[in-house]
Design a protein around this motif. Structure first.
Motif, PDB file in Angstrom:
ATOM      1  N   ASP A  78      28.907  34.798  33.850  1.00 33.37           N
ATOM      2  CA  ASP A  78      30.114  34.505  33.077  1.00 33.37           C
ATOM      3  C   ASP A  78      31.061  33.723  33.984  1.00 33.37           C
ATOM      4  O   ASP A  78      31.376  34.156  35.095  1.00 33.37           O
ATOM      5  N   ASP A  79      31.507  32.567  33.505  1.00 34.59           N
ATOM      6  CA  ASP A  79      32.352  31.694  34.328  1.00 34.59           C
ATOM      7  C   ASP A  79      33.628  32.377  34.793  1.00 34.59           C
ATOM      8  O   ASP A  79      34.224  31.970  35.793  1.00 34.59           O
ATOM      9  N   ARG A  80      34.045  33.409  34.116  1.00 35.76           N
ATOM     10  CA  ARG A  80      35.287  34.077  34.500  1.00 35.76           C
ATOM     11  C   ARG A  80      35.184  34.733  35.875  1.00 35.76           C
ATOM     12  O   ARG A  80      36.178  34.799  36.607  1.00 35.76           O
ATOM     13  N   VAL A  81      34.001  35.205  36.247  1.00 36.85           N
ATOM     14  CA  VAL A  81      33.840  35.780  37.576  1.00 36.85           C
ATOM     15  C   VAL A  81      33.342  34.730  38.560  1.00 36.85           C
ATOM     16  O   VAL A  81      33.717  34.731  39.734  1.00 36.85           O
ATOM     17  N   VAL A  82      32.523  33.807  38.097  1.00 41.58           N
ATOM     18  CA  VAL A  82      31.966  32.788  38.983  1.00 41.58           C
ATOM     19  C   VAL A  82      33.054  31.875  39.537  1.00 41.58           C
ATOM     20  O   VAL A  82      33.049  31.516  40.723  1.00 41.58           O
ATOM     21  N   ASN A  83      34.012  31.512  38.699  1.00 36.67           N
ATOM     22  CA  ASN A  83      35.021  30.525  39.088  1.00 36.67           C
ATOM     23  C   ASN A  83      36.340  31.102  39.576  1.00 36.67           C
ATOM     24  O   ASN A  83      37.246  30.357  39.952  1.00 36.67           O
ATOM     25  N   MET A  84      36.483  32.420  39.573  1.00 36.91           N
ATOM     26  CA  MET A  84      37.767  33.011  39.932  1.00 36.91           C
ATOM     27  C   MET A  84      37.931  33.160  41.449  1.00 36.91           C
ATOM     28  O   MET A  84      36.968  33.405  42.168  1.00 36.91           O
ATOM     29  N   HIS A  85      39.179  32.984  41.889  1.00 35.68           N
ATOM     30  CA  HIS A  85      39.537  33.194  43.296  1.00 35.68           C
ATOM     31  C   HIS A  85      40.650  34.235  43.339  1.00 35.68           C
ATOM     32  O   HIS A  85      41.564  34.201  42.508  1.00 35.68           O
ATOM     33  N   PRO A  86      40.589  35.168  44.293  1.00 37.04           N
ATOM     34  CA  PRO A  86      41.610  36.231  44.345  1.00 37.04           C
ATOM     35  C   PRO A  86      43.049  35.727  44.435  1.00 37.04           C
ATOM     36  O   PRO A  86      43.977  36.461  44.083  1.00 37.04           O
ATOM     37  N   MET A  87      43.247  34.505  44.895  1.00 35.41           N
ATOM     38  CA  MET A  87      44.603  33.993  45.036  1.00 35.41           C
ATOM     39  C   MET A  87      45.157  33.412  43.737  1.00 35.41           C
ATOM     40  O   MET A  87      46.339  33.062  43.663  1.00 35.41           O
ATOM     41  N   GLN A  88      44.295  33.294  42.725  1.00 35.39           N
ATOM     42  CA  GLN A  88      44.787  32.786  41.445  1.00 35.39           C
ATOM     43  C   GLN A  88      45.686  33.824  40.773  1.00 35.39           C
ATOM     44  O   GLN A  88      45.428  35.033  40.829  1.00 35.39           O
ATOM     45  N   LEU A  98      36.857  40.463  31.566  1.00 33.55           N
ATOM     46  CA  LEU A  98      35.400  40.460  31.746  1.00 33.55           C
ATOM     47  C   LEU A  98      34.848  41.877  31.652  1.00 33.55           C
ATOM     48  O   LEU A  98      33.868  42.138  30.930  1.00 33.55           O
ATOM     49  N   ILE A  99      35.482  42.792  32.362  1.00 41.12           N
ATOM     50  CA  ILE A  99      35.028  44.187  32.388  1.00 41.12           C
ATOM     51  C   ILE A  99      35.158  44.819  31.004  1.00 41.12           C
ATOM     52  O   ILE A  99      34.269  45.554  30.554  1.00 41.12           O
ATOM     53  N   GLU A 100      36.247  44.522  30.332  1.00 43.38           N
ATOM     54  CA  GLU A 100      36.443  45.071  28.986  1.00 43.38           C
ATOM     55  C   GLU A 100      35.364  44.590  28.031  1.00 43.38           C
ATOM     56  O   GLU A 100      34.898  45.332  27.160  1.00 43.38           O
ATOM     57  N   ASP A 101      34.940  43.335  28.180  1.00 45.08           N
ATOM     58  CA  ASP A 101      33.941  42.767  27.275  1.00 45.08           C
ATOM     59  C   ASP A 101      32.558  43.385  27.451  1.00 45.08           C
ATOM     60  O   ASP A 101      31.814  43.528  26.469  1.00 45.08           O
ATOM     61  N   TYR A 102      32.175  43.740  28.689  1.00 44.63           N
ATOM     62  CA  TYR A 102      30.778  44.089  28.940  1.00 44.63           C
ATOM     63  C   TYR A 102      30.516  45.489  29.498  1.00 44.63           C
ATOM     64  O   TYR A 102      29.413  46.027  29.316  1.00 44.63           O
ATOM     65  N   SER A 103      31.457  46.087  30.207  1.00 42.66           N
ATOM     66  CA  SER A 103      31.138  47.243  31.057  1.00 42.66           C
ATOM     67  C   SER A 103      30.622  48.459  30.292  1.00 42.66           C
ATOM     68  O   SER A 103      29.851  49.250  30.842  1.00 42.66           O
ATOM     69  N   ALA A 126      34.138  39.479  48.905  1.00 40.97           N
ATOM     70  CA  ALA A 126      34.446  40.901  49.130  1.00 40.97           C
ATOM     71  C   ALA A 126      35.555  41.359  48.199  1.00 40.97           C
ATOM     72  O   ALA A 126      35.499  42.458  47.638  1.00 40.97           O
ATOM     73  N   ALA A 127      36.567  40.515  48.028  1.00 48.59           N
ATOM     74  CA  ALA A 127      37.683  40.881  47.150  1.00 48.59           C
ATOM     75  C   ALA A 127      37.200  41.038  45.709  1.00 48.59           C
ATOM     76  O   ALA A 127      37.574  41.995  45.014  1.00 48.59           O
ATOM     77  N   THR A 128      36.359  40.112  45.262  1.00 50.19           N
ATOM     78  CA  THR A 128      35.835  40.195  43.893  1.00 50.19           C
ATOM     79  C   THR A 128      34.942  41.417  43.721  1.00 50.19           C
ATOM     80  O   THR A 128      35.054  42.159  42.739  1.00 50.19           O
ATOM     81  N   SER A 129      34.041  41.636  44.682  1.00 52.86           N
ATOM     82  CA  SER A 129      33.138  42.792  44.606  1.00 52.86           C
ATOM     83  C   SER A 129      33.910  44.099  44.613  1.00 52.86           C
ATOM     84  O   SER A 129      33.597  45.037  43.864  1.00 52.86           O
ATOM     85  N   LYS A 130      34.926  44.162  45.471  1.00 51.73           N
ATOM     86  CA  LYS A 130      35.737  45.369  45.572  1.00 51.73           C
ATOM     87  C   LYS A 130      36.479  45.634  44.264  1.00 51.73           C
ATOM     88  O   LYS A 130      36.551  46.780  43.789  1.00 51.73           O
ATOM     89  N   TYR A 131      37.006  44.576  43.668  1.00 51.50           N
ATOM     90  CA  TYR A 131      37.746  44.749  42.417  1.00 51.50           C
ATOM     91  C   TYR A 131      36.812  45.223  41.304  1.00 51.50           C
ATOM     92  O   TYR A 131      37.144  46.159  40.550  1.00 51.50           O
ATOM     93  N   LEU A 132      35.651  44.591  41.203  1.00 45.88           N
ATOM     94  CA  LEU A 132      34.694  44.994  40.173  1.00 45.88           C
ATOM     95  C   LEU A 132      34.222  46.433  40.394  1.00 45.88           C
ATOM     96  O   LEU A 132      34.094  47.207  39.445  1.00 45.88           O
ATOM     97  N   ALA A 133      33.974  46.786  41.659  1.00 51.47           N
ATOM     98  CA  ALA A 133      33.507  48.146  41.955  1.00 51.47           C
ATOM     99  C   ALA A 133      34.563  49.187  41.625  1.00 51.47           C
ATOM    100  O   ALA A 133      34.245  50.298  41.169  1.00 51.47           O
ATOM    101  N   LYS A 134      35.824  48.836  41.860  1.00 51.37           N
ATOM    102  CA  LYS A 134      36.907  49.780  41.568  1.00 51.37           C
ATOM    103  C   LYS A 134      37.070  49.987  40.069  1.00 51.37           C
ATOM    104  O   LYS A 134      37.250  51.118  39.594  1.00 51.37           O
TER     105      LYS A 134
END
Length: 609
Positions: A78-88, A98-103, A126-134
């Motif tokens: 999903d482009d929402r996770v592929v293209n996102m940067h933590p500073m955005q 993204l999480i609401e749609d699929y988790s 790491a920031a993305t993985s940590k956020y998704l894991a949380k």
């Protein structure tokens, strides 16, 4: 019931009880672009249990529904996770969507995040993985790593081992995934087994399972994989302890620049001859899987001309030699104490008849690739040992249960890598933080004083001998940059950085106390707590009224905490603006007391009390 009968009973029970074993992953790259019942059914019938799918949100949800009907799981692109940067600015809101749609969907396995990242991207990943894991701890943030033949520029690190180690330390993945396409038109890549060695070593170090992406499509310099080639790739990975396999690719890519030949599904959208070959291999893997998932890799050896980066089979081991052919032998302990070995014909082109010699008498059973059950294997006595005569097809692997009825000692069964933790001591370089006397004389210099304490910490750790320790500068007066300090920490592949400072109020008041900062809520916080707890106890032994200011994140993004490539802490030992505490910081005996406590905290962090 004798010991052997009891062990066999337990083994059969576990083999037949699927809920007691995790699922071995069998997936692919480059699958169908449309979520249709026919396409998903076709993948399921080929023995896959994990698909990779990426399209619109609606199509992704449709794919999950179809996977659920067929008992499959999905990695969603999903482009929402592929293209996102933590500073955005909208980073959290987008990932929450993204999480609401699929988790909540039971067919979701994980989210595709990145393929073959450079090390410079690890912090963002790491920031993305940590956020998704949380927010969604049940699912995987999927990141696939480069192979060994990537250049240092592609890796962003001088060596592949450093690349994988820093990825694990920084991103803390739930699974290590990598690809290596060894099947050149001229032969096999010489670094293939070295790649498996490194991945296995880092998997053991970081207690993280790994999965391997094999080649199933001809393109560029790569040959069209035969069934033997497919078996050779899958079986050698199993010998190293892989917990899953992915095929590159399922459908044939349309990129003309690499001149792709037919994959499992051809250019015309129809199954090729490989489809049946893959289906047969995958169903065999499914039968082996319940046993494989109970095994722990304890050693890997090679016979014949050993490939680069590997170890030869020890002559005095339980499997002492193999006459005929060249083999890779993976040795395993099961969760109920049994011994297993995976023997693989290392030649993907030639059948070999082999005599496998055991140094003591053994009884053997093979895990059937057709049923998953244990089948007795005939061996004959040969002096004090046993011999097994058998034939291996090209790239064929056999998974054996080995019983040693004489209960004699077994040499070289375990050959687990030993890791001495590496720690960087980072004394403050703030030489301008000076306290002067009435005549301008220097009473205290933070940079010099913290170096003195760091040297004492180093000496304590060297006397202990269980970890490797470095200091981020070579002399008391050397001035180095923050970037130099963190790059040195990364280049030395350190497992932790401990920064030592003394504090100041900046407002003319004396202040006072001790505290430690961290950036990472996981290992960084744990490191900070270990160091501060031990230090606080030591300071209280000579300064009972010391103020404990806590263990916390800093209000600034401190470079050494965020950019060291490993868990990091920064301790403000005491306040040098406080005259009483300043004298403590300068006192050689108290320095030794505090250094010993800091060293103890570091050892405690690594579980070395």
């Amino acid at each position: 019931m004798d010991r052997l009968a009891a062990l066999l009973f337990v083994a059969v029970l576990l083999l037949e009880t699927k809920t007691l074993a995790e699922e071995f992953l069998i997936g692919y790259w480059c699958g169908p672009s449309e979520a249709s019942p026919e396409k998903v059914a076709q993948a399921a019938e080929a023995g896959f249990n994990l698909i990779m799918f990426g399209s619109s949100i609606e199509q992704n949800k449709r794919a999950l529904d179809l996977c659920l009907e067929r008992g499959l799981k999905a990695i969603l692109i999903d482009d929402r996770v592929v293209n996102m940067h933590p500073m955005q600015r909208n980073y959290s809101a987008v990932l929450d969507g993204l999480i609401e749609d699929y988790s909540a969907h039971p067919a979701l396995w994980g989210y595709y995040v990145k393929d073959e990242p450079n090390a410079s991207e690890f912090r963002r990943l790491a920031a993305t993985s940590k956020y998704l894991a949380k927010k969604d701890p049940r699912h995987i943030a999927f990141i696939n790593l480069f192979p060994t033949y990537a250049t240092s520029k592609q890796l962003g690190k001088p060596t592949y081992e450093q690349y994988v180690d820093e990825f694990c330390k920084t991103v803390r993945p739930k699974i290590i995934s990598f690809d290596h396409y060894a099947l050149l038109s001229t032969g096999e890549r010489p670094d293939y087994f070295e790649n498996l060695e490194i991945i296995r070593r880092q998997s053991i170090k970081h207690v993280t399972p790994f999965i391997y992406t094999l080649l199933s499509v001809p393109h560029g310099p790569y040959r069209d994989p035969s069934e033997a080639d497919l078996r050779w790739q899958s079986n050698t990975a199993l010998a190293y302890g892989a917990r899953g396999l992915m095929y590159f690719t399922y459908e044939t890519p349309s990129d003309h620049s690499l001149q792709y030949g037919d994959a499992i599904i051809g250019k015309d959208g129809k199954p090729t001859a490989k489809y049946e070959q893959v289906r047969k291999i995958n169903y065999e893997l499914q039968k082996l899987a319940p046993t494989l998932m109970r095994l722990k890799s304890v050693a890997v050896y090679h016979t014949g001309d050993t490939p680069q980066g590997t170890k030869p089979l020890p002559e005095k081991g339980l499997i002492s030699r193999i006459a005929g052919g060249e083999f890779v032998i993976g040795q395993f302990d099961s969760d109920n104490g049994q011994k297993y070995a995976m023997l693989v014909n290392r030649n993907p082109r030639r059948t070999t008849t082999a005599k496998v010699y055991f140094s003591q008498k053994v009884r053997l059973w093979e895990v059937s690739r057709l049923t998953g059950r244990l089948l007795a294997v005939a061996v004959y006595d040969d002096g004090p040992g046993s011999i097994w005569r058998t034939t291996f097809g090209p790239g064929e692997g056999r998974l054996l249960l080995i019983d040693t009825p004489q209960n004699l000692p077994i040499l070289y069964w375990n050959d687990l890598p030993k890791f001495r933790p590496r720690v960087m001591l980072n004394p403050s370089c703030q030489f301008d933080n000076v306290i002067r006397g009435p005549g301008g004389e220097e009473l205290y210099n933070e940079g010099l004083n913290m170096y003195d304490i760091a040297v004492k910490v180093r000496d304590e750790l060297l006397m202990d001998g269980r970890i490797e320790v470095f200091i981020s500068r070579e002399s008391r007066e050397q001035l180095v940059s923050l970037r130099y300090e963190t790059e040195l920490t990364k280049s030395l592949n350190c497992d932790a950085l401990v920064s030592l400072h003394s504090d100041a109020t900046g407002d003319g008041t004396p202040g006072g106390g001790t505290w430690t900062f961290y950036a990472d809520e996981g290992e960084g916080k744990h490191l900070a707590e270990c160091v501060q707890k031990s230090l606080l106890e030591a300071i209280k032994s000579f300064y009972p009224e010391v103020q404990f200011r806590g263990v916390r994140t800093h209000w600034y993004r401190l470079w050494v905490l965020w950019e060291s490539g490993c868990p990091a802490s920064l301790t403000e030992v005491l306040f040098h603006t406080n005259p009483k505490e300043r004298e403590m910081l300068k006192n050689p005996q108290l320095q030794q007391t505090m250094a010993k406590a800091i060293a103890k905290g570091i050892l405690n962090y690594f579980g070395l009390p």
